[in-house]
Motif scaffolding. Sequence first.
Motif, PDB file in Angstrom:
ATOM      1  N   ASP A   1       0.901  -1.117  -0.061  1.00 30.47           N
ATOM      2  CA  ASP A   1       0.394  -0.034   0.091  1.00 30.47           C
ATOM      3  C   ASP A   1       1.231   1.352   0.033  1.00 30.47           C
ATOM      4  OD1 ASP A   1      -1.984   1.997   1.004  1.00 30.47           O
ATOM      5  OD2 ASP A   1      -3.175   1.088   1.932  1.00 30.47           O
ATOM      6  N   THR A   2       1.174   1.875  -0.645  1.00 36.81           N
ATOM      7  CA  THR A   2       1.640   2.822  -1.103  1.00 36.81           C
ATOM      8  C   THR A   2       1.205   4.730  -1.019  1.00 36.81           C
ATOM      9  OG1 THR A   2       0.970   3.833  -3.528  1.00 36.81           O
ATOM     10  CG2 THR A   2       2.893   1.707  -2.778  1.00 36.81           C
TER      11      THR A   2
ATOM     12  N   GLN B   1       5.544   7.413 -18.874  1.00 36.96           N
ATOM     13  CA  GLN B   1       6.511   5.955 -17.532  1.00 36.96           C
ATOM     14  C   GLN B   1       6.946   7.074 -16.186  1.00 36.96           C
ATOM     15  OE1 GLN B   1      10.071   6.223 -20.257  1.00 36.96           O
ATOM     16  NE2 GLN B   1       9.546   4.525 -21.372  1.00 36.96           N
ATOM     17  N   ILE B   2       5.618   6.743 -15.845  1.00 36.79           N
ATOM     18  CA  ILE B   2       5.662   7.530 -14.822  1.00 36.79           C
ATOM     19  C   ILE B   2       5.694   5.845 -13.511  1.00 36.79           C
ATOM     20  CG2 ILE B   2       4.423   8.736 -12.584  1.00 36.79           C
ATOM     21  CD1 ILE B   2       3.330  10.639 -14.935  1.00 36.79           C
ATOM     22  N   ARG B   3       5.741   5.844 -12.563  1.00 37.98           N
ATOM     23  CA  ARG B   3       5.781   4.215 -12.471  1.00 37.98           C
ATOM     24  C   ARG B   3       4.946   4.786 -11.167  1.00 37.98           C
ATOM     25  NH1 ARG B   3      10.501   3.955  -8.316  1.00 37.98           N
ATOM     26  NH2 ARG B   3      10.782   6.071  -9.030  1.00 37.98           N
ATOM     27  N   VAL B   4       3.884   3.786 -11.096  1.00 40.40           N
ATOM     28  CA  VAL B   4       2.531   3.459 -10.302  1.00 40.40           C
ATOM     29  C   VAL B   4       2.027   2.740  -9.157  1.00 40.40           C
ATOM     30  CG1 VAL B   4       0.231   3.787 -10.376  1.00 40.40           C
ATOM     31  CG2 VAL B   4       0.962   5.256 -12.410  1.00 40.40           C
ATOM     32  N   GLY B   5       1.514   3.161  -8.210  1.00 42.06           N
ATOM     33  CA  GLY B   5       1.470   1.649  -7.299  1.00 42.06           C
ATOM     34  C   GLY B   5       0.320   2.229  -6.482  1.00 42.06           C
ATOM     35  N   LEU B   6      -0.294   1.863  -5.766  1.00 40.01           N
ATOM     36  CA  LEU B   6      -2.105   1.819  -5.304  1.00 40.01           C
ATOM     37  C   LEU B   6      -1.935   2.116  -3.862  1.00 40.01           C
ATOM     38  CD1 LEU B   6      -3.726  -0.988  -7.064  1.00 40.01           C
ATOM     39  CD2 LEU B   6      -4.069   0.969  -7.632  1.00 40.01           C
ATOM     40  N   GLY B   7      -2.927   2.757  -3.960  1.00 40.09           N
ATOM     41  CA  GLY B   7      -2.918   3.633  -2.358  1.00 40.09           C
ATOM     42  C   GLY B   7      -4.574   3.373  -1.589  1.00 40.09           C
ATOM     43  N   THR B   8      -4.841   2.715  -0.214  1.00 43.24           N
ATOM     44  CA  THR B   8      -5.672   2.517  -0.285  1.00 43.24           C
ATOM     45  C   THR B   8      -5.814   4.270   0.463  1.00 43.24           C
ATOM     46  OG1 THR B   8      -4.919   2.033   2.493  1.00 43.24           O
ATOM     47  CG2 THR B   8      -5.706   0.337   0.478  1.00 43.24           C
ATOM     48  N   ASP B   9      -5.440   4.733   1.149  1.00 48.28           N
ATOM     49  CA  ASP B   9      -6.011   6.539   1.475  1.00 48.28           C
ATOM     50  C   ASP B   9      -6.663   6.521   2.428  1.00 48.28           C
ATOM     51  OD1 ASP B   9      -5.098   8.997   1.557  1.00 48.28           O
ATOM     52  OD2 ASP B   9      -6.904   9.665   0.333  1.00 48.28           O
ATOM     53  N   VAL B  10      -6.341   5.399   3.834  1.00 40.13           N
ATOM     54  CA  VAL B  10      -7.720   5.034   4.881  1.00 40.13           C
ATOM     55  C   VAL B  10      -7.314   6.330   5.479  1.00 40.13           C
ATOM     56  CG1 VAL B  10      -8.050   4.398   6.894  1.00 40.13           C
ATOM     57  CG2 VAL B  10      -8.499   2.593   4.431  1.00 40.13           C
TER      58      VAL B  10
ATOM     59  N   SER C   1     -11.650   1.375   2.536  1.00 36.93           N
ATOM     60  CA  SER C   1     -11.249  -0.313   2.779  1.00 36.93           C
ATOM     61  C   SER C   1      -9.482  -0.256   3.118  1.00 36.93           C
ATOM     62  CB  SER C   1     -11.391  -1.084   1.662  1.00 36.93           C
ATOM     63  OG  SER C   1     -11.180  -2.727   1.994  1.00 36.93           O
ATOM     64  N   PHE C   2      -9.033  -1.316   4.276  1.00 35.74           N
ATOM     65  CA  PHE C   2      -8.173  -1.180   3.953  1.00 35.74           C
ATOM     66  C   PHE C   2      -7.159  -2.525   2.944  1.00 35.74           C
ATOM     67  CE2 PHE C   2      -8.088   0.758   7.885  1.00 35.74           C
ATOM     68  CZ  PHE C   2      -6.464   0.682   8.759  1.00 35.74           C
TER      69      PHE C   2
ATOM     70  N   THR D   1      -9.663  -2.467  -2.898  1.00 37.41           N
ATOM     71  CA  THR D   1      -8.858  -0.987  -3.604  1.00 37.41           C
ATOM     72  C   THR D   1      -8.752  -1.897  -5.523  1.00 37.41           C
ATOM     73  OG1 THR D   1      -7.620  -0.743  -2.070  1.00 37.41           O
ATOM     74  CG2 THR D   1      -6.539   0.103  -3.690  1.00 37.41           C
ATOM     75  N   ILE D   2      -8.200  -2.558  -6.038  1.00 42.90           N
ATOM     76  CA  ILE D   2      -7.790  -3.466  -7.166  1.00 42.90           C
ATOM     77  C   ILE D   2      -9.662  -3.045  -7.894  1.00 42.90           C
ATOM     78  CG2 ILE D   2      -5.171  -3.785  -7.221  1.00 42.90           C
ATOM     79  CD1 ILE D   2      -6.801  -6.961  -7.861  1.00 42.90           C
TER      80      ILE D   2
END
Length: 436
Positions: free
Chosen positions: A75-76, A314-323, A328-329, A334-335
């Motif tokens: 989680d980023t 070409q930007i690296r992307v991660g996913l965040g829940t942003d709780v 949701s955790f 999230t996906i």
Amino acid sequence: MTQPVAYRAAILYSLGDPARVGLDHSFAWHEDGVLVVADGHIQDVGPAPEVLDRLPEGTQVITLKNRLITPGFIDTHIHFPQTEMIASYGDQLLDWLNNYTFPEERKFADEAHAARVAGVFLDELLRNGTTTAMVFGTVHKQAVDAFFTESARRNTRMIAGKVMMDRNAPEFLLDTAASSYADSRELIERWHKQGRQLYAVTPRFAPTSTAEQLTEAGRLMSEYDDLYMQTHLSENKQEIAWVKSLFPEQKGYLDVYDHFGLLGERSVFAHAVHLEQEESERMGATGSVISHCPTSNLFLGSGLFDLPSAEQHQIRVGLGTDVGAGTSFSMLQTINEAYKIQQLRQHKLHPLKAFYLATLGGAESLSLDDKLGNLLPGKEADFLVVDLEATPLMKARIQNTQNLYEKLFVLMMLGDDRVIAETYVYGECQHRREDA
């Protein structure tokens, strides 16, 4: 080396970004596989007949029937102080901060409160299969100290930082440019690279930091080669207009951070929903990272993230829940929402790409892919045991799938914390579902 332990189950992990390497080369799949773990690291992985044949005599083999082993989720972008205000009703970003977030964060002046919530937060991450996260604290040094203490107790790999915020917030949450530098430096010296803990310089977002404070944030980044930086960027159109009014001498929102030396390969910007073309180009050129936070963007009505544009630049992307603006955790939930956002943008998010974003993509975006993100030998042994039949509906739907892609899509659309049977951190089980 301690005696290895072998886990036999179906095994799936990413090898690369499907957008770059193609779907067929982006993953490893062993329908009957074995994962071998010792001393907190992956020792071997592959098809069961091959791995079992080369195991040292006497190795314990744990057979996990009807289970899938995957890497731990990453989680980023998440706020640990907002754990107990998740699902607060009815505001967009700026009002939501004033009405809910700031009053909640006031409580974290109490270190005992911070320690209790940190424990709840970390246990909830593990219950949902998240083994690494990039975490916002509050403005209080003692709250971040309490967080790292709880993380070290669980041996989770966490990146966290004290919020820097010296204007445009309630008086009870403000620090100063000088105190934020001194407090951050003290926490860096105490926690950065101690065990599995890492530090991120954390200006909340441009409107709550003066030029003097952002200068101090840049100073910290220049004084240490391997620190992280985390903040927010272009989440909400009202926010963007506010930034432009506060920093009229800069070309735009991203240029504020750029001016103070805060872009780079370890700089993670949450949201980036409304980037201008020039900003996307600059992020790509500097190696800066976007944390895409779909449940939060939908909950606050912020907008729809343009994943194909990030890929193009070409930007690296991660996913965040942003709780706690995120709802949701669970990285599976999230996906789930990330898929729907791309549908609204007339773009299909393939389940292998979604799985990549939640695991190896997150590790790559945090410059940790040499340690985390998949199950190749040598990586740290953060992994999950997943139950694809955790609910009656999932069991019925999984039995009606034709291939791996369909199974993975069912997992991302119907899965949540209930599918996480076990969560392993550095080779040790840190969560086990009661009926697993």
